[in-house]
Scaffold this motif. Structure first.
Motif, PDB file in Angstrom:
ATOM      1  N   GLY A  57       0.816  -1.228   0.000  1.00 43.06           N
ATOM      2  CA  GLY A  57       0.000   0.000   0.000  1.00 43.06           C
ATOM      3  C   GLY A  57       0.842   1.267   0.000  1.00 43.06           C
ATOM      4  O   GLY A  57       0.371   2.342  -0.369  1.00 43.06           O
ATOM      5  N   LEU A  78       6.207   2.695   3.685  1.00 45.45           N
ATOM      6  CA  LEU A  78       7.464   2.702   2.922  1.00 45.45           C
ATOM      7  C   LEU A  78       7.705   4.045   2.237  1.00 45.45           C
ATOM      8  O   LEU A  78       8.813   4.587   2.280  1.00 45.45           O
ATOM      9  N   ALA A 107      -2.006 -11.475   1.893  1.00 44.61           N
ATOM     10  CA  ALA A 107      -1.147 -10.363   2.322  1.00 44.61           C
ATOM     11  C   ALA A 107      -1.607  -9.015   1.775  1.00 44.61           C
ATOM     12  O   ALA A 107      -1.355  -7.973   2.380  1.00 44.61           O
ATOM     13  N   GLU A 147     -10.078   0.330  14.686  1.00 39.55           N
ATOM     14  CA  GLU A 147      -9.380   1.376  15.455  1.00 39.55           C
ATOM     15  C   GLU A 147      -8.109   1.848  14.757  1.00 39.55           C
ATOM     16  O   GLU A 147      -7.619   2.945  15.036  1.00 39.55           O
ATOM     17  N   ALA A 190      -5.355   3.433  12.502  1.00 36.48           N
ATOM     18  CA  ALA A 190      -5.148   4.526  11.548  1.00 36.48           C
ATOM     19  C   ALA A 190      -6.450   5.284  11.242  1.00 36.48           C
ATOM     20  O   ALA A 190      -7.293   5.467  12.115  1.00 36.48           O
ATOM     21  N   LEU A 216      -5.882   1.701   2.036  1.00 31.18           N
ATOM     22  CA  LEU A 216      -4.649   1.419   1.280  1.00 31.18           C
ATOM     23  C   LEU A 216      -3.759   0.389   1.972  1.00 31.18           C
ATOM     24  O   LEU A 216      -3.126  -0.439   1.323  1.00 31.18           O
ATOM     25  N   GLY A 249      -0.100  -7.501   5.033  1.00 29.35           N
ATOM     26  CA  GLY A 249       1.323  -7.865   4.909  1.00 29.35           C
ATOM     27  C   GLY A 249       2.210  -6.691   5.296  1.00 29.35           C
ATOM     28  O   GLY A 249       3.178  -6.834   6.048  1.00 29.35           O
ATOM     29  N   GLN A 256       5.620  -3.177   8.832  1.00 32.84           N
ATOM     30  CA  GLN A 256       5.846  -1.732   8.994  1.00 32.84           C
ATOM     31  C   GLN A 256       6.965  -1.508  10.001  1.00 32.84           C
ATOM     32  O   GLN A 256       7.165  -2.303  10.918  1.00 32.84           O
ATOM     33  N   PRO A 316       5.110  -1.568  16.243  1.00 31.00           N
ATOM     34  CA  PRO A 316       4.012  -0.633  15.973  1.00 31.00           C
ATOM     35  C   PRO A 316       2.642  -1.249  15.679  1.00 31.00           C
ATOM     36  O   PRO A 316       1.623  -0.610  15.911  1.00 31.00           O
ATOM     37  N   THR A 321      -0.919  -2.725  15.621  1.00 30.75           N
ATOM     38  CA  THR A 321      -1.971  -2.997  16.605  1.00 30.75           C
ATOM     39  C   THR A 321      -2.815  -4.208  16.174  1.00 30.75           C
ATOM     40  O   THR A 321      -3.706  -4.630  16.909  1.00 30.75           O
ATOM     41  N   GLU A 381      12.330 -13.000   0.738  1.00 26.99           N
ATOM     42  CA  GLU A 381      11.048 -13.531   1.223  1.00 26.99           C
ATOM     43  C   GLU A 381       9.982 -12.441   1.235  1.00 26.99           C
ATOM     44  O   GLU A 381      10.282 -11.269   1.433  1.00 26.99           O
ATOM     45  N   MET A 382       8.744 -12.880   1.098  1.00 27.66           N
ATOM     46  CA  MET A 382       7.625 -11.939   1.286  1.00 27.66           C
ATOM     47  C   MET A 382       6.502 -12.644   2.044  1.00 27.66           C
ATOM     48  O   MET A 382       6.397 -13.874   2.029  1.00 27.66           O
ATOM     49  N   ARG A 414      -5.393   5.225  24.407  1.00 29.31           N
ATOM     50  CA  ARG A 414      -4.942   6.249  23.476  1.00 29.31           C
ATOM     51  C   ARG A 414      -4.854   7.602  24.159  1.00 29.31           C
ATOM     52  O   ARG A 414      -5.627   7.884  25.072  1.00 29.31           O
ATOM     53  N   ASP A 468      -3.832   7.856  15.499  1.00 29.82           N
ATOM     54  CA  ASP A 468      -2.475   7.737  16.001  1.00 29.82           C
ATOM     55  C   ASP A 468      -2.355   6.354  16.631  1.00 29.82           C
ATOM     56  O   ASP A 468      -3.356   5.699  16.892  1.00 29.82           O
TER      57      ASP A 468
HETATM   58  C1  LIG Z   1      -1.309   8.279  10.497  1.00 36.95           C
HETATM   59  C2  LIG Z   1      -1.110   6.789  10.585  1.00 36.95           C
HETATM   60  C3  LIG Z   1      -1.706   6.088  11.617  1.00 36.95           C
HETATM   61  C4  LIG Z   1      -1.512   4.709  11.743  1.00 36.95           C
HETATM   62  N1  LIG Z   1      -2.087   4.041  12.776  1.00 36.95           N
HETATM   63  C5  LIG Z   1      -1.874   2.692  12.899  1.00 36.95           C
HETATM   64  C6  LIG Z   1      -2.450   1.941  13.971  1.00 36.95           C
HETATM   65  O1  LIG Z   1      -3.157   2.472  14.834  1.00 36.95           O
HETATM   66  N2  LIG Z   1      -2.201   0.612  14.021  1.00 36.95           N
HETATM   67  C7  LIG Z   1      -1.414  -0.024  13.091  1.00 36.95           C
HETATM   68  O2  LIG Z   1      -1.230  -1.233  13.183  1.00 36.95           O
HETATM   69  N3  LIG Z   1      -0.861   0.667  12.081  1.00 36.95           N
HETATM   70  C8  LIG Z   1      -1.081   1.991  11.962  1.00 36.95           C
HETATM   71  N4  LIG Z   1      -0.517   2.674  10.925  1.00 36.95           N
HETATM   72  C9  LIG Z   1       0.408   1.977  10.025  1.00 36.95           C
HETATM   73  C10 LIG Z   1      -0.264   1.371   8.834  1.00 36.95           C
HETATM   74  O3  LIG Z   1      -1.186   0.400   9.249  1.00 36.95           O
HETATM   75  C11 LIG Z   1       0.864   0.749   8.005  1.00 36.95           C
HETATM   76  O4  LIG Z   1       1.586   1.818   7.445  1.00 36.95           O
HETATM   77  C12 LIG Z   1       0.336  -0.151   6.929  1.00 36.95           C
HETATM   78  O5  LIG Z   1      -0.366  -1.248   7.454  1.00 36.95           O
HETATM   79  C13 LIG Z   1       1.478  -0.656   6.076  1.00 36.95           C
HETATM   80  O6  LIG Z   1       0.909  -1.381   5.011  1.00 36.95           O
HETATM   81  P1  LIG Z   1       1.245  -0.978   3.497  1.00 36.95           P
HETATM   82  O7  LIG Z   1       0.547  -1.978   2.641  1.00 36.95           O
HETATM   83  O8  LIG Z   1       0.944   0.453   3.225  1.00 36.95           O
HETATM   84  O9  LIG Z   1       2.808  -1.243   3.516  1.00 36.95           O
HETATM   85  P2  LIG Z   1       3.981  -0.522   2.711  1.00 36.95           P
HETATM   86  O10 LIG Z   1       4.143   0.872   3.166  1.00 36.95           O
HETATM   87  O11 LIG Z   1       3.848  -0.765   1.255  1.00 36.95           O
HETATM   88  O12 LIG Z   1       5.194  -1.405   3.266  1.00 36.95           O
HETATM   89  C14 LIG Z   1       5.575  -1.338   4.624  1.00 36.95           C
HETATM   90  C15 LIG Z   1       6.783  -2.265   4.831  1.00 36.95           C
HETATM   91  O13 LIG Z   1       6.395  -3.601   4.667  1.00 36.95           O
HETATM   92  C16 LIG Z   1       7.093  -4.222   3.587  1.00 36.95           C
HETATM   93  N5  LIG Z   1       6.103  -5.099   2.948  1.00 36.95           N
HETATM   94  C17 LIG Z   1       4.876  -4.734   2.506  1.00 36.95           C
HETATM   95  N6  LIG Z   1       4.203  -5.828   2.099  1.00 36.95           N
HETATM   96  C18 LIG Z   1       5.024  -6.885   2.299  1.00 36.95           C
HETATM   97  C19 LIG Z   1       4.893  -8.274   2.057  1.00 36.95           C
HETATM   98  N7  LIG Z   1       3.767  -8.819   1.570  1.00 36.95           N
HETATM   99  N8  LIG Z   1       5.940  -9.072   2.365  1.00 36.95           N
HETATM  100  C20 LIG Z   1       7.075  -8.550   2.888  1.00 36.95           C
HETATM  101  N9  LIG Z   1       7.257  -7.231   3.127  1.00 36.95           N
HETATM  102  C21 LIG Z   1       6.233  -6.415   2.830  1.00 36.95           C
HETATM  103  C22 LIG Z   1       7.608  -3.089   2.749  1.00 36.95           C
HETATM  104  O14 LIG Z   1       8.777  -3.442   2.030  1.00 36.95           O
HETATM  105  C23 LIG Z   1       7.886  -2.036   3.803  1.00 36.95           C
HETATM  106  O15 LIG Z   1       9.109  -2.280   4.448  1.00 36.95           O
HETATM  107  C24 LIG Z   1      -0.734   4.029  10.760  1.00 36.95           C
HETATM  108  C25 LIG Z   1      -0.158   4.743   9.696  1.00 36.95           C
HETATM  109  C26 LIG Z   1      -0.335   6.099   9.602  1.00 36.95           C
HETATM  110  C27 LIG Z   1       0.314   6.822   8.457  1.00 36.95           C
END
Ligand SMILES: Cc1cc2nc3c(=O)[nH]c(=O)nc-3n(C[C@H](O)[C@H](O)[C@H](O)COP(=O)(O)OP(=O)(O)OC[C@H]3O[C@@H](n4cnc5c(N)ncnc54)[C@H](O)[C@@H]3O)c2cc1C
Length: 335
Positions: free
Chosen positions: A28, A32, A70, A96, A98, A105, A109, A114, A160, A162, A212-213, A234, A240
């Motif tokens: 998403g 990253l 994933a 809850e 984000a 998005l 996975g 993260q 990080p 939840t 790996e993924m 919170r 947050d």
């Molecule tokens: C304002 C804000 C509030 C948030 N609040 C919370 C919260 O309350 N609780 C919570 O849990 N999270 C929270 N988040 C974090 C958010 O949930 C994560 O940013 C999100 O889940 C990451 O998923 P993504 O698909 O966008 O990952 P990406 O940003 O695309 O990737 C994140 C990392 O994971 C790796 N990656 C992604 N997919 C895979 C895969 N399939 N295999 C191996 N590696 C992979 C990437 O290489 C990178 O290192 C928050 C984020 C923001 C910006």
């Protein structure tokens, strides 16, 4: 942002080769891309995995439980668990996390992988920031959100996610895939073993091998008498991360707890199994005394830093409220 290559494979067998030595998986992008914009990480190539249809989908099968591909977004996870009505704590955590825009998005996975929100890390000082005199900048500096448990080594950041503590409370497994020169294969491990406390500055907080993924998370069917809940403390009702989170899954035998899983979030570099709390609950009825004992046991070995002693009190509150909430929620288990 630094220049990078971008590739979008259509087969999962291509991913490891495309990642090479300095590539990063893009799902998403909610974490990253922010890290890249801040120049905390600078992969030479982004490997977009969103074309990999086998990583999509969320489904429940009575014998196997919930399979979460994933690429399932947190919003899709919330919708599916609401419809299923079998994993109430997972639904609550997904609702809850984000903000609605991010939940649309962010993938499961990516959520597992993260990176920590530690201010020092996010400002490019590494996961284990050290001052020129060799002392930890976290111990000496602003550590109000840092770990109080599992901080026996040089790592003081908190894990990080939840969603991970809830999934671990439900006994989830994670499935990883890699294809390399010697073949391809799936590795499955209990989700709690996926998270590791790094001992070295360049160590990672996940057991993700090069190439790996994450391909899916599998949550077993809940026992009929399982009562689960999550409680997040919170600072304010906003998108947050919580200060402290407690997740409990109690398998009941009448009014007695047959077995318990208690997992804490935001207090340690990994989702933290509170084994002392689990022991305090197992074999006992849920009374004010056992709940207090479980809360006390969770922080018996806590090592707070100069500015985060408050997390001890919050952890006890979160555990108490999670247990009481699980008890009043009733069974979400398979009929
Ligand atoms: C304002 C804000 C509030 C948030 N609040 C919370 C919260 O309350 N609780 C919570 O849990 N999270 C929270 N988040 C974090 C958010 O949930 C994560 O940013 C999100 O889940 C990451 O998923 P993504 O698909 O966008 O990952 P990406 O940003 O695309 O990737 C994140 C990392 O994971 C790796 N990656 C992604 N997919 C895979 C895969 N399939 N295999 C191996 N590696 C992979 C990437 O290489 C990178 O290192 C928050 C984020 C923001 C910006």
């Amino acid at each position: 942002m630094r220049a990078f290559e971008y590739v979008s494979p259509t087969r999962k067998e291509q991913v490891a080769t495309l990642l090479g030595g300095n590539g990063a998986i893009l799902a998403g992008g909610t974490d990253l891309l922010a890290l890249m914009k801040d120049d905390v990480v600078s992969p030479a190539r982004l490997v977009n995995i969103k074309q990999l249809s086998s990583l999509r989908g969320i489904s429940y099968q009575p014998g196997n439980g919930l399979r979460i591909g994933a690429l399932t977004t947190i919003a899709e996870l919330a919708d599916a668990t609401r419809d299923l009505a079998m994993y109430p704590a997972l639904l609550e955590a997904a609702n809850e996390a984000a903000s609605p825009q991010i939940r649309n998005l962010a993938t499961i996975g990516g959520n597992m992988c993260q990176r920590p929100r530690c201010w020092y890390f996010r400002n490019g000082m590494g996961l284990m920031p050290t001052a020129p005199d060799g002392k930890s900048m976290v111990v000496e500096g602003d550590n109000r959100y840092a770990a109080i448990l599992g901080n026996f080594g040089p790592a003081y950041f908190v894990s990080p996610s939840t969603l991970a503590p809830v999934l671990i409370a439900y006994g989830a497994k994670i499935r990883l895939y890699a294809a390399n020169g010697s073949g391809s294969g799936v590795r499955e491990l209990p989700l709690e073993n996926f998270f590791i406390i790094p001992r070295m500055t360049n160590g990672l907080e996940h057991d993700l091998k090069p190439g790996e993924m994450v391909i899916e998370i599998v949550v077993p069917p809940p026992a009929q008498n399982l009562r689960a809940a999550t409680y997040e403390v919170r600072q304010r009702a906003a998108f947050d991360w919580p200060l402290v989170q407690a997740c409990v899954a109690l398998e009941m035998d009448g009014n007695t707890v047959k077995s318990a899983r208690v997992v804490l979030g935001q207090v340690a570099p990994i989702p933290w199994r509170a084994l002392g709390s689990e022991q305090a609950l197992a074999g006992n009825r849920v009374t004010p005394e056992t709940v207090a004992e479980a809360a006390k046991a969770a922080v018996a070995r806590a090592r707070p830093l100069s500015h985060n002693k408050y997390k001890i009190a919050l952890t006890k509150v979160a555990i108490r409220r999670a247990i009481l909430s699980a008890q009043s929620a009733g069974s979400g288990g398979a009929a």
